[in-house]
Structures are given as C-alpha cells and as structure tokens.
Design an enzyme around this catalytic site. Structure first.
Site, PDB file in Angstrom:
ATOM      1  N   HIS A   1      -3.519 -24.087  12.167  1.00 16.92           N
ATOM      2  CA  HIS A   1      -3.842 -22.623  12.517  1.00 16.92           C
ATOM      3  C   HIS A   1      -4.263 -22.534  13.683  1.00 16.92           C
ATOM      4  O   HIS A   1      -3.409 -22.649  14.591  1.00 16.92           O
ATOM      5  CB  HIS A   1      -5.063 -22.047  11.098  1.00 16.92           C
ATOM      6  CG  HIS A   1      -4.939 -20.917  11.080  1.00 16.92           C
ATOM      7  ND1 HIS A   1      -4.270 -19.938  11.620  1.00 16.92           N
ATOM      8  CD2 HIS A   1      -6.354 -20.038  10.649  1.00 16.92           C
ATOM      9  CE1 HIS A   1      -4.713 -18.626  11.292  1.00 16.92           C
ATOM     10  NE2 HIS A   1      -5.949 -18.658  10.573  1.00 16.92           N
TER      11      HIS A   1
ATOM     12  N   HIS B   1       6.498 -20.796  11.340  1.00 16.97           N
ATOM     13  CA  HIS B   1       5.515 -19.892  10.728  1.00 16.97           C
ATOM     14  C   HIS B   1       5.828 -19.681   9.315  1.00 16.97           C
ATOM     15  O   HIS B   1       6.738 -19.296   8.898  1.00 16.97           O
ATOM     16  CB  HIS B   1       5.587 -18.872  11.883  1.00 16.97           C
ATOM     17  CG  HIS B   1       4.182 -18.075  11.589  1.00 16.97           C
ATOM     18  ND1 HIS B   1       3.816 -16.995  10.582  1.00 16.97           N
ATOM     19  CD2 HIS B   1       3.203 -17.918  12.406  1.00 16.97           C
ATOM     20  CE1 HIS B   1       2.627 -16.511  10.905  1.00 16.97           C
ATOM     21  NE2 HIS B   1       2.324 -17.046  11.817  1.00 16.97           N
TER      22      HIS B   1
ATOM     23  N   ASP C   1       1.599 -20.063  19.389  1.00 14.04           N
ATOM     24  CA  ASP C   1       0.629 -21.154  20.028  1.00 14.04           C
ATOM     25  C   ASP C   1       1.225 -21.941  20.978  1.00 14.04           C
ATOM     26  O   ASP C   1       0.847 -22.827  21.654  1.00 14.04           O
ATOM     27  CB  ASP C   1       0.210 -22.190  18.872  1.00 14.04           C
ATOM     28  CG  ASP C   1      -1.120 -21.471  18.127  1.00 14.04           C
ATOM     29  OD1 ASP C   1      -1.929 -20.815  18.870  1.00 14.04           O
ATOM     30  OD2 ASP C   1      -1.209 -21.316  16.924  1.00 14.04           O
TER      31      ASP C   1
HETATM   32  N1  ACO Z   1       8.244 -29.092  12.910  1.00 14.40           N
HETATM   33  C1  ACO Z   1       9.283 -29.689  12.276  1.00 14.40           C
HETATM   34  N2  ACO Z   1       9.489 -29.391  11.089  1.00 14.40           N
HETATM   35  C2  ACO Z   1       9.089 -28.068  10.577  1.00 14.40           C
HETATM   36  C3  ACO Z   1       8.061 -27.598  11.170  1.00 14.40           C
HETATM   37  C4  ACO Z   1       7.656 -27.879  12.793  1.00 14.40           C
HETATM   38  N3  ACO Z   1       6.744 -27.362  13.344  1.00 14.40           N
HETATM   39  N4  ACO Z   1       7.657 -26.675  10.538  1.00 14.40           N
HETATM   40  C5  ACO Z   1       8.178 -26.499   9.512  1.00 14.40           C
HETATM   41  N5  ACO Z   1       9.066 -27.669   9.196  1.00 14.40           N
HETATM   42  C6  ACO Z   1      10.051 -27.949   8.391  1.00 14.40           C
HETATM   43  C7  ACO Z   1       9.147 -28.578   7.110  1.00 14.40           C
HETATM   44  O1  ACO Z   1       9.389 -29.765   7.180  1.00 14.40           O
HETATM   45  C8  ACO Z   1      10.098 -28.256   5.960  1.00 14.40           C
HETATM   46  O2  ACO Z   1      11.441 -28.933   5.957  1.00 14.40           O
HETATM   47  P1  ACO Z   1      11.889 -29.220   4.673  1.00 14.40           P
HETATM   48  O3  ACO Z   1      12.497 -28.062   4.250  1.00 14.40           O
HETATM   49  O4  ACO Z   1      13.170 -30.116   5.150  1.00 14.40           O
HETATM   50  O5  ACO Z   1      11.071 -29.970   3.826  1.00 14.40           O
HETATM   51  C9  ACO Z   1      10.487 -26.758   6.469  1.00 14.40           C
HETATM   52  O6  ACO Z   1      10.592 -26.558   7.723  1.00 14.40           O
HETATM   53  C10 ACO Z   1       9.575 -25.537   5.727  1.00 14.40           C
HETATM   54  O7  ACO Z   1       8.158 -25.858   6.234  1.00 14.40           O
HETATM   55  P2  ACO Z   1       7.000 -25.862   5.505  1.00 14.40           P
HETATM   56  O8  ACO Z   1       5.902 -26.851   5.918  1.00 14.40           O
HETATM   57  O9  ACO Z   1       7.194 -25.735   3.968  1.00 14.40           O
HETATM   58  O10 ACO Z   1       6.298 -24.384   6.091  1.00 14.40           O
HETATM   59  P3  ACO Z   1       4.929 -23.635   5.943  1.00 14.40           P
HETATM   60  O11 ACO Z   1       5.208 -22.007   5.940  1.00 14.40           O
HETATM   61  O12 ACO Z   1       4.279 -24.357   4.779  1.00 14.40           O
HETATM   62  O13 ACO Z   1       4.373 -23.909   7.146  1.00 14.40           O
HETATM   63  C11 ACO Z   1       3.489 -23.874   9.243  1.00 14.40           C
HETATM   64  C12 ACO Z   1       4.054 -23.228   8.559  1.00 14.40           C
HETATM   65  C13 ACO Z   1       2.417 -24.521   8.936  1.00 14.40           C
HETATM   66  C14 ACO Z   1       3.301 -22.949  10.842  1.00 14.40           C
HETATM   67  C15 ACO Z   1       4.741 -25.249   9.783  1.00 14.40           C
HETATM   68  O14 ACO Z   1       5.430 -24.169  10.290  1.00 14.40           O
HETATM   69  C16 ACO Z   1       3.883 -26.067  10.886  1.00 14.40           C
HETATM   70  O15 ACO Z   1       3.053 -26.945  10.550  1.00 14.40           O
HETATM   71  N6  ACO Z   1       4.272 -25.801  12.436  1.00 14.40           N
HETATM   72  C17 ACO Z   1       3.336 -26.545  13.242  1.00 14.40           C
HETATM   73  C18 ACO Z   1       2.117 -26.250  13.378  1.00 14.40           C
HETATM   74  C19 ACO Z   1       1.785 -24.858  14.114  1.00 14.40           C
HETATM   75  O16 ACO Z   1       2.390 -24.604  15.037  1.00 14.40           O
HETATM   76  N7  ACO Z   1       1.100 -24.030  13.440  1.00 14.40           N
HETATM   77  C20 ACO Z   1       0.580 -22.556  14.041  1.00 14.40           C
HETATM   78  C21 ACO Z   1       1.083 -21.672  13.362  1.00 14.40           C
HETATM   79  S1  ACO Z   1       0.607 -19.968  14.129  1.00 14.40           S
HETATM   80  C22 ACO Z   1      -0.867 -19.565  13.697  1.00 14.40           C
HETATM   81  O17 ACO Z   1      -1.498 -20.314  12.685  1.00 14.40           O
HETATM   82  C23 ACO Z   1      -1.654 -18.994  14.600  1.00 14.40           C
END
Ligand code: ACO
Length: 443
Positions: A268, A308, A364
C-alpha cells in the site's frame, strides 16, 4: 419489488428467489434468505480481500479503473492538480464543495492556528530511539493525541468532528517533521505561519541556522501537487481500516493511527519506498531486462509501483507525477533512478506479461524519485503519504458517522476447523512433530 431484480435458483432444493438490484448491487443479507432448511444459516458471499464487495455508499471519490479516471467530488484529478491547492482540496473533500475565497482564507487561518502541537508531545517523540522508523513514531504519536484531545470522543457532535478535522490536517505535517528531526538528532523547528502549507512543512523538515527557510517555488508547488494526488482513493486498504475502526465509534485519532498503520505496508503506502529500493538494487539500466525476467518467472520479485487492484489502465496520478518528476529534477539535477524508471516502464509496457495482466505504473512508481530528489529519506515516504491522506480518511469517517445504514464492521467466516472434540488432559497429549513416522504402527 423494484424494477431491477435478480432471479436466483437454488439447485440444491430447486427453489427460486427474486432479489432487488440497487445501484448495480444486490444486498448480501438478501442471500441469507436462501436456505436449504430452517436450520440452515443461509447463503453468504465469500470474498477474501473484498474483491467485489461494496461496504458503503459514498459521494466523495469516483474511480473508473478501466478508463483510468479519478475524481474528487466530481472534479477530475487533472484539473485539481493543475489549478488547486492542497488545502482547497482538503476543504472540498470534507465539505463537498470548493470553497469561496473567504471560506478558503478562513479555513487556512484555522488550520494555521492548529499547527503547533502540545509541548508534551515532543517529550513523547523524544522517547523513541534515534533509529526508530519515522512511520512507527508518527502513527504512535497520532494515537497518543487521543489522550490530549479527549473531547474527540464526542463523535456525534458535528462541530466537534470539524475541529478534529482542522486540527489533524494542521498537525500531521508538524508531527511528521518532528519525527524526522528526532531521527537525525536535530532540534525541532516550529511552524512558520507566513508560509504556505507545503512550504511550512519543508521549513519544519529542513530549516537549519538561517533565520527563515524558503523552499524553491517549483519544489513547493510539486509537494502541493503530490499532496493533492494523495488526498483520497475511495475504499482502499487504509480507508477501509479507518472506517473499520471508526465503526466501533472510537475517537478519530485512534482510527487515524490505525489507518496510518495500514498504509505502512509495502503493498500500500510503503510501495514507493519499495520502488526506490528495487531501483537501487537493480543498480543500472542494463540490468533491467534480467530483473524483468525474474519478475515474470514469479520467483518472489514483483515490479513494485506497477499494478493496482482498481486501475486496469494507466493510473491518472502516475501520469501527473511523471510530469512533476521532470520539473523537480530540472531544479535538483537529473537522477539516474528516473532514467532507470523510465526505461523500466518502457520495457514493461512492451511486454505481454504486463500488458495482458493490465499492469501499469501506479502512483508510487515515480513519487519516491521526486521525494528523494527533494531530500526526503526513504523511511519518510509512507509518512509523506499519510499527511495528505488525512483529509481523505477523515472525510470518509465523517460520511460513515452520518450514514444511518452503517453498523459495526463484523464480517463472517467460513469455518473449516475441527468438529467438536473432548478436552485432552496434559498427560494424554502427543506432539505430532515428535511422532516417528517410520515407527511401526499398531494394527
Ligand atoms: N509485478 C508483477 N506481477 C504482478 C504485479 C507486479 N507489480 N502486480 C500484479 N502482478 C500479477 C500477479 O502475479 C498476478 O499474476 P497471475 O494472474 O499470473 O497470478 C496478476 O498480476 C494479478 O495480480 P494480483 O496480485 O492478483 O492483483 P491484486 O489486485 O491482488 O494486487 C497490487 C494489486 C497489490 C497493487 C499488486 O499489483 C502489487 O503487488 N503491486 C506492487 C506493489 C505496489 O506497487 N503497490 C502500490 C499500489 S498503489 C497504492 O496502494 C497507493
């Protein structure tokens, strides 16, 4: 029955139900009526992470994640970032309308009058170790404010709630700067009422022996824009925490501390810190493809600052921040990290792994680079997020308090544990780890 309904057939017993659809939702409690017998508890929705559950009706922030749209109270984020100030947006969020000039002046003066913190708070901050993480100090100090402003508990008094809103919008930068100064062993700098909200914060952070600290206007404006972009983001993890804690009717300081704690995590508000650490670990542009390969292989690495839960398109805040980054680095000098970030974005957005999963830069991805260029240590990044999110958290809390449909938050669970079993006296218990699997078993 309203004109829009959903017909559900329970194939277990062949019974049909008709439930109303309102604002594109069905009420989860309507599912409870779907039962196989009078002893059956009734159907529940199973939704870990609240992927598809609306927990409230809100009139504050609108997001269309597919189209990459973000609006506060109907105003597009792009227009607010270009034309508004953080305090104006804070007012908009809480009151629902943009202020007139006299309303804004008055709000500005009130906020200014609240920027000092109780002298006792300083002693509290002084009690932390010199190497304490600023976010830990920050959220503990916010929680401690509930012991200073006990009237905050009168949450059903509208005037009282407004005072706590003004108080917290004013005090967050002071607490944040004091935590930073403590961590570097420098004396606290008191607020300067002649400076704008962001300039005063920078003064409390960086003022040395000079009589007055005046930041570069580009940096002052950049911080104001970054603050505007972070004010609210509807029912995200920390706002949901704010509402969750608020639902027990505790004072707003305690709820704010909990919201800040939720913001702390790397998934987050801690993500920009994680982005910077990721870029520094990669070290140079030529090593980016190798890192991307690791991310795609799924061996634990994530491309931080990408993806996201809601945006399945370019995060509109990231677009604005990218532009701000260029302006700030014009003043502070070019950063190799920005070059790496730009290259990373270019490679990722041409790669099917990211394209097919709709993973785009989020807020971010570039913010940490700006903060670092402005001299903020990485540990301060989540604190920099919490300051502007405060009016968002408190506006959401205000909306919750006024919403007669809201109840104490109490989700259900699907219990998959042991069936009832009799208590085993100590002498009769066996630690499964010590049972030798190879030992001959009685037949
Ligand atoms: N890098 C690589 N792969 C990713 C990423 C990433 N940053 N984010 C998602 N994926 C992939 C997952 O591995 C998954 O792949 P799969 O379908 O093959 O298993 C798919 O994309 C869906 O991802 P989820 O984790 O199910 O998506 P969710 O909506 O639960 O998570 C989140 C969203 C937590 C923001 C995620 O994208 C992440 O971890 N990003 C990196 C951390 C980040 O930048 N957070 C800031 C968010 S903005 C904020 O809070 C202000």
């Amino acid at each position: 029955m309203p004109s829009e309904t959903l017909t559900i057939v329970d194939n277990r017993i062949g019974k049909t139900y008709e439930v109303p659809i309102e604002n594109g939702t069905v009420r989860a409690m309507d599912l409870r009526k779907i039962r196989t017998s009078s002893e059956d508890f009734g159907l529940m929705a199973y939704d870990p992470g609240f992927m598809n559950t609306a927990a409230c009706k809100s009139r504050i922030t609108f997001i269309d994640g597919e189209k990459g749209i973000l609006r506060y109270r109907g105003y597009p984020i792009e227009q607010l970032a270009e034309k508004s100030s953080f305090l104006e947006v804070a007012y908009l969020l809480y009151f629902g309308e943009l202020p007139t000039q006299s309303q804004l002046d008055e709000f500005n003066n009130i906020v200014l009058s609240h920027t000092l913190i109780h002298e006792q708070t300083k002693k509290f901050i002084d009690g932390f170790r010199h190497d304490a993480h600023p976010m830990g100090m920050f959220l503990s100090t916010v929680a401690a404010l509930s012991t200073f402003y006990k009237e905050g508990k009168n949450i059903f008094d509208a005037q009282n709630r407004l005072v706590q809103f003004e108080r917290m919008v004013a005090k967050m930068p002071t607490i944040a700067a004091f935590c930073f100064r403590h961590s570097i062993g420098m004396p606290f700098v008191y607020p300067d009422g002649d400076l704008s909200y962001p300039a005063n914060f920078l003064s409390m952070m960086y003022k040395g022996t000079q009589l007055r600290y005046k930041p570069h206007p580009v940096l002052e404006r950049a911080l104001d824009v970054l603050f505007i972009l972070h004010v609210d983001h509807e029912q995200n993890c920390s706002t949901t925490t704010m509402r969750g804690i608020g639902s027990s009717h505790c004072d707003p300081f305690t709820a704010l501390a909990g919201a800040a704690a939720a913001l702390y995590g790397p998934l987050h508000g801690g993500a920009n810190e994680a982005v910077l650490r990721m870029l520094m670990e990669i070290g140079s542009k030529d090593r980016i493809p190798e890192f991307i390969k690791r991310v795609k292989a799924g061996d634990g690495a994530r491309l931080m600052g990408f993806g996201h839960r809601v945006y399945k398109n370019y995060d509109p805040r990231a677009r604005i921040i990218k532009q701000v980054a260029a302006e700030v680095l014009e003043v502070t000098g070019r950063s190799p990290l920005l070059d790496m970030a730009l290259e990373m974005e270019r490679i990722a957005l041409e790669d099917d792994y990211f394209v097919s999963r709709k993973l785009y830069p989020n807020v971010d991805f570039y913010s940490g680079i700006i903060y670092q260029a402005m001299g903020f240590p990485v540990d301060m990044f989540p604190v920099l997020f919490a300051i502007p999110r405060t009016p968002g958290w408190l506006s959401q809390w205000e909306e919750q308090i006024l919403d007669p449909e809201q109840r104490i938050v109490r989700p259900r669970q699907v219990y998959l544990g042991s069936e009832v079993r009799d208590y085993v006296p100590m002498a009769g218990r066996v630690d499964p780890a010590t049972v030798d699997a190879a030992a001959p078993q009685a037949v």
